[in-house]
Design a protein around this motif. Structure first.
Motif, PDB file in Angstrom:
ATOM      1  N   THR A 198       0.878  -1.168   0.000  1.00  0.00           N
ATOM      2  CA  THR A 198       0.000   0.000   0.000  1.00  0.00           C
ATOM      3  C   THR A 198       0.915   1.217   0.000  1.00  0.00           C
ATOM      4  O   THR A 198       1.555   1.520   1.019  1.00  0.00           O
ATOM      5  N   GLU A 222      -6.416   2.469  -0.312  1.00  0.00           N
ATOM      6  CA  GLU A 222      -6.755   1.061  -0.422  1.00  0.00           C
ATOM      7  C   GLU A 222      -5.512   0.260  -0.814  1.00  0.00           C
ATOM      8  O   GLU A 222      -4.670   0.736  -1.588  1.00  0.00           O
ATOM      9  N   TRP A 229      -4.233  -7.583  -3.488  1.00  0.00           N
ATOM     10  CA  TRP A 229      -5.323  -8.252  -2.779  1.00  0.00           C
ATOM     11  C   TRP A 229      -4.810  -9.578  -2.230  1.00  0.00           C
ATOM     12  O   TRP A 229      -4.236 -10.394  -2.971  1.00  0.00           O
ATOM     13  N   THR A 246      -6.270  -5.389  -5.954  1.00  0.00           N
ATOM     14  CA  THR A 246      -7.497  -4.979  -5.276  1.00  0.00           C
ATOM     15  C   THR A 246      -8.286  -4.034  -6.169  1.00  0.00           C
ATOM     16  O   THR A 246      -7.736  -3.059  -6.697  1.00  0.00           O
ATOM     17  N   SER A 286     -13.831  -8.222  -5.451  1.00  0.00           N
ATOM     18  CA  SER A 286     -12.849  -7.209  -5.035  1.00  0.00           C
ATOM     19  C   SER A 286     -11.439  -7.489  -5.529  1.00  0.00           C
ATOM     20  O   SER A 286     -10.483  -6.879  -5.045  1.00  0.00           O
ATOM     21  N   MET A 287     -11.283  -8.394  -6.518  1.00  0.00           N
ATOM     22  CA  MET A 287      -9.949  -8.715  -7.003  1.00  0.00           C
ATOM     23  C   MET A 287      -9.966  -9.016  -8.496  1.00  0.00           C
ATOM     24  O   MET A 287     -10.985  -9.381  -9.061  1.00  0.00           O
TER      25      MET A 287
END
Length: 289
Positions: free
Chosen positions: A37, A43, A47, A164, A256-257
């Motif tokens: 990150t 965010e 992921w 992500t 989400s990936m």
């Protein structure tokens, strides 16, 4: 700045803070990055499954697995374990340094460090694999291979990058238009028209263009993947039914990936004569949409 720790089960990891205030985590198991990150409060770019398993001879679901010396089940679909043994091995950390505003980690694997697994030939080729990871405002990963044997070496390789996203149904992957691909679901070859979108399971091997951009309107960002000496890009999302087959992914995790993978596979496998070397690299950058 980073700290190396060993947990009670013997799992080693490096965790640190980048010069931009972001965070990263890398495990000895597979030299596997599970977190990057780049800025505080953002965010995560990578992921990693909240139900990922951390156990011997098990791949970590998410982050950047290193696939070597084959991808999936190999060029003839007859190899095991899936994606090879490199992601299941314990790598040697050669160096961890602060340099030019970033943290650089270097890892090493050779044939003496291959885990004992069914389907792995203990007399296979000799090799030396080195991974360099640079964490800063962007993420750089370099995979360097040298054939240390006296016979030719043929391998597949991939940086199986899980990204992500806010909602994969609204994501588009740009940079592949006009590129031929193999649809692994239908076994058919096609040509990409426009950006790649997602309304069901996607599993495709592209004969690559570069760079690739993942446009994410929900998180209002572009993830830009720039590669060197990568002849394939693989795009994958398991969607609903396939995700339900994975014990190490929640049922809704597909939303989400998305995987956009840097690779040399199938007819683009790497061929090295004795003493020859090859290097594959990825730079991952975050930009506004």
């Amino acid at each position: 700045m980073f700290e190396r720790t060993i947990d009670p089960d013997g799992w080693g990891r490096c965790q640190g803070i980048t010069s931009t205030g972001g965070r990263f985590t890398v495990h000895d198991h597979g030299a596997h990055i599970t977190e990057w990150t780049p800025t505080p409060g953002a965010e995560p770019v990578l992921w990693t499954s909240p139900t990922a398993r951390f156990a011997p001879n098990v791949g970590i679901r998410g982050g950047i697995p290193i696939c070597f010396p084959w991808f999936a089940n190999g060029r003839k679909d007859n190899k095991s374990p899936a994606h090879g043994f490199a992601r299941l091995a314990t790598w040697q950390l050669l160096e961890g340094v602060e340099r030019d505003g970033g943290t650089t980690l270097r890892w090493r694997l050779d044939e003496t460090m291959i885990p004992k697994l069914d389907g792995i030939d203990p007399e296979r080729n000799r090799f030396e694999l080195e991974v360099t990871q640079v964490f800063g405002a962007d993420l750089q990963v370099r995979l360097a291979l040298r054939n240390t044997d006296d016979v030719p070496l043929v391998v597949e390789e991939a940086l199986h990058t899980y990204l992500t996203v806010g909602d994969v149904r609204r994501v588009s992957v740009h940079g592949l238009a006009g590129t031929e691909y193999l649809d692994k679901l239908t076994k058919a070859y096609n040509t990409q028209i426009g950006p790649v979108g997602f309304d069901g399971e996607v599993d495709r091997i592209y004969w690559v263009k570069n760079p690739i951009e993942v446009h994410d309107p929900v998180l209002n960002r572009r993830l830009v993947l720039t590669t060197h000496r990568s002849d394939n890009t693989i795009v994958w999302n398991p969607w609903v039914d396939k995700t339900a087959e994975f014990a190490d992914m929640p049922d809704d995790a597909w939303q989400s990936m998305v995987c956009v993978e840097t690779a040399n596979v199938r007819d683009r496998a790497v061929h090295l004569n004795p003493g020859q070397s090859h290097e594959l690299s990825l730079t991952l950058t975050v930009a506004d949409l």
